[in-house]
Design a protein around this motif. Structure first.
Motif, short mmCIF file in Angstrom:
data_model
loop_
_atom_site.label_atom_id
_atom_site.label_comp_id
_atom_site.label_asym_id
_atom_site.label_seq_id
_atom_site.Cartn_x
_atom_site.Cartn_y
_atom_site.Cartn_z
N VAL A 4 29.29 -47.85 31.81
CA VAL A 4 29.42 -47.51 30.40
C VAL A 4 29.90 -48.73 29.62
CG1 VAL A 4 30.53 -45.98 28.74
CG2 VAL A 4 29.87 -45.10 30.97
N LEU A 5 29.06 -49.19 28.68
CA LEU A 5 29.39 -50.34 27.84
C LEU A 5 30.22 -49.91 26.63
CD1 LEU A 5 25.92 -52.12 27.85
CD2 LEU A 5 27.91 -52.62 29.29
N SER A 6 29.89 -48.73 26.06
CA SER A 6 30.66 -48.19 24.95
C SER A 6 30.43 -46.69 24.89
CB SER A 6 30.26 -48.85 23.62
OG SER A 6 28.92 -48.57 23.30
N GLY A 7 31.40 -45.99 24.34
CA GLY A 7 31.33 -44.53 24.27
C GLY A 7 31.82 -43.90 25.56
N GLU A 8 31.40 -42.67 25.77
CA GLU A 8 31.79 -41.94 26.98
C GLU A 8 30.58 -41.19 27.53
OE1 GLU A 8 35.66 -39.67 27.48
OE2 GLU A 8 34.21 -38.04 27.39
N LEU A 9 30.29 -41.41 28.77
CA LEU A 9 29.17 -40.76 29.46
C LEU A 9 29.69 -39.56 30.24
CD1 LEU A 9 26.25 -40.71 30.66
CD2 LEU A 9 27.12 -42.25 32.44
N THR A 10 28.94 -38.47 30.20
CA THR A 10 29.28 -37.31 31.01
C THR A 10 28.09 -37.00 31.92
OG1 THR A 10 30.66 -36.44 29.24
CG2 THR A 10 30.08 -34.92 31.00
N PRO A 11 28.05 -37.59 33.11
CA PRO A 11 26.99 -37.24 34.06
C PRO A 11 27.37 -35.96 34.80
CG PRO A 11 28.33 -38.99 34.98
CD PRO A 11 28.88 -38.69 33.62
N GLY A 23 33.76 -49.18 30.01
CA GLY A 23 34.21 -50.15 31.00
C GLY A 23 34.22 -49.62 32.42
N ASP A 24 34.06 -48.31 32.58
CA ASP A 24 34.03 -47.72 33.92
C ASP A 24 32.60 -47.55 34.41
OD1 ASP A 24 36.78 -47.56 33.98
OD2 ASP A 24 36.86 -45.47 33.37
N ALA A 25 32.46 -47.32 35.71
CA ALA A 25 31.15 -47.13 36.32
C ALA A 25 31.23 -45.98 37.31
CB ALA A 25 30.69 -48.40 37.03
N VAL A 26 30.07 -45.44 37.63
CA VAL A 26 29.98 -44.35 38.60
C VAL A 26 28.74 -44.59 39.46
CG1 VAL A 26 28.72 -42.81 37.05
CG2 VAL A 26 30.03 -41.84 38.92
N ARG A 45 26.45 -46.37 25.02
CA ARG A 45 25.62 -47.45 25.53
C ARG A 45 25.98 -47.63 26.99
NH1 ARG A 45 26.91 -52.37 23.19
NH2 ARG A 45 24.98 -53.18 24.01
N MET A 46 24.96 -47.66 27.85
CA MET A 46 25.22 -47.77 29.29
C MET A 46 24.13 -48.60 29.95
SD MET A 46 24.15 -44.07 30.78
CE MET A 46 22.44 -43.59 30.92
N VAL A 47 24.45 -49.08 31.13
CA VAL A 47 23.49 -49.78 31.98
C VAL A 47 23.28 -48.90 33.21
CG1 VAL A 47 23.09 -51.81 33.42
CG2 VAL A 47 24.24 -52.05 31.20
N MET A 48 22.01 -48.69 33.57
CA MET A 48 21.69 -47.90 34.75
C MET A 48 20.98 -48.80 35.76
SD MET A 48 19.59 -44.30 35.30
CE MET A 48 18.65 -44.53 33.84
N VAL A 49 21.45 -48.79 36.99
CA VAL A 49 20.82 -49.55 38.08
C VAL A 49 20.34 -48.55 39.12
CG1 VAL A 49 21.17 -51.27 39.88
CG2 VAL A 49 22.36 -51.51 37.69
N VAL A 50 19.06 -48.62 39.46
CA VAL A 50 18.47 -47.70 40.44
C VAL A 50 17.98 -48.50 41.63
CG1 VAL A 50 16.66 -46.00 40.85
CG2 VAL A 50 17.76 -46.12 38.61
N SER A 51 18.38 -48.09 42.81
CA SER A 51 17.95 -48.74 44.04
C SER A 51 17.06 -47.77 44.81
CB SER A 51 19.16 -49.14 44.87
OG SER A 51 18.75 -49.68 46.09
N GLU A 52 15.80 -48.10 44.93
CA GLU A 52 14.85 -47.26 45.66
C GLU A 52 14.91 -47.61 47.15
OE1 GLU A 52 12.67 -44.92 44.60
OE2 GLU A 52 13.32 -45.06 42.53
N PRO A 53 14.72 -46.61 48.01
CA PRO A 53 14.68 -46.90 49.45
C PRO A 53 13.51 -47.84 49.76
CG PRO A 53 14.66 -44.53 49.06
CD PRO A 53 14.52 -45.20 47.73
N ARG A 54 13.73 -48.72 50.68
CA ARG A 54 12.67 -49.66 51.10
C ARG A 54 11.60 -48.88 51.87
NH1 ARG A 54 13.58 -55.53 53.57
NH2 ARG A 54 11.42 -56.00 53.97
#
Length: 59
Positions: A4-11, A23-26, A45-54
């Motif tokens: 989370v870059l700004s605001g608050e995310l509720t996953p 500033g936190d991540a999950v 505003r958030m950054v999402m990183v997805v890792s797919e299985p090989r």
């Protein structure tokens, strides 16, 4: 991973919601039922990183 870059995310994962502050991540396995929400007053505003299985080659 969601950072989370700004605001608050509720996953929510399997119906369990968790607030993630600026500033936190999950990290969680996204192969299960999940959703993302902005339940705060501020823009999210958030950054999402997805890792797919090989994949294993067929040979």
């Amino acid at each position: 991973m969601l950072w989370v870059l700004s605001g608050e995310l509720t996953p929510s994962v399997y119906g369990q919601s968790h607030a993630v502050a600026t500033g936190d991540a999950v990290v969680f396995s996204a192969d299960r039922p999940h959703r993302y929400a902005n339940q705060g007053e501020d823009e999210l505003r958030m950054v999402m990183v997805v890792s797919e299985p090989r994949e294993t080659p067929d040979h």
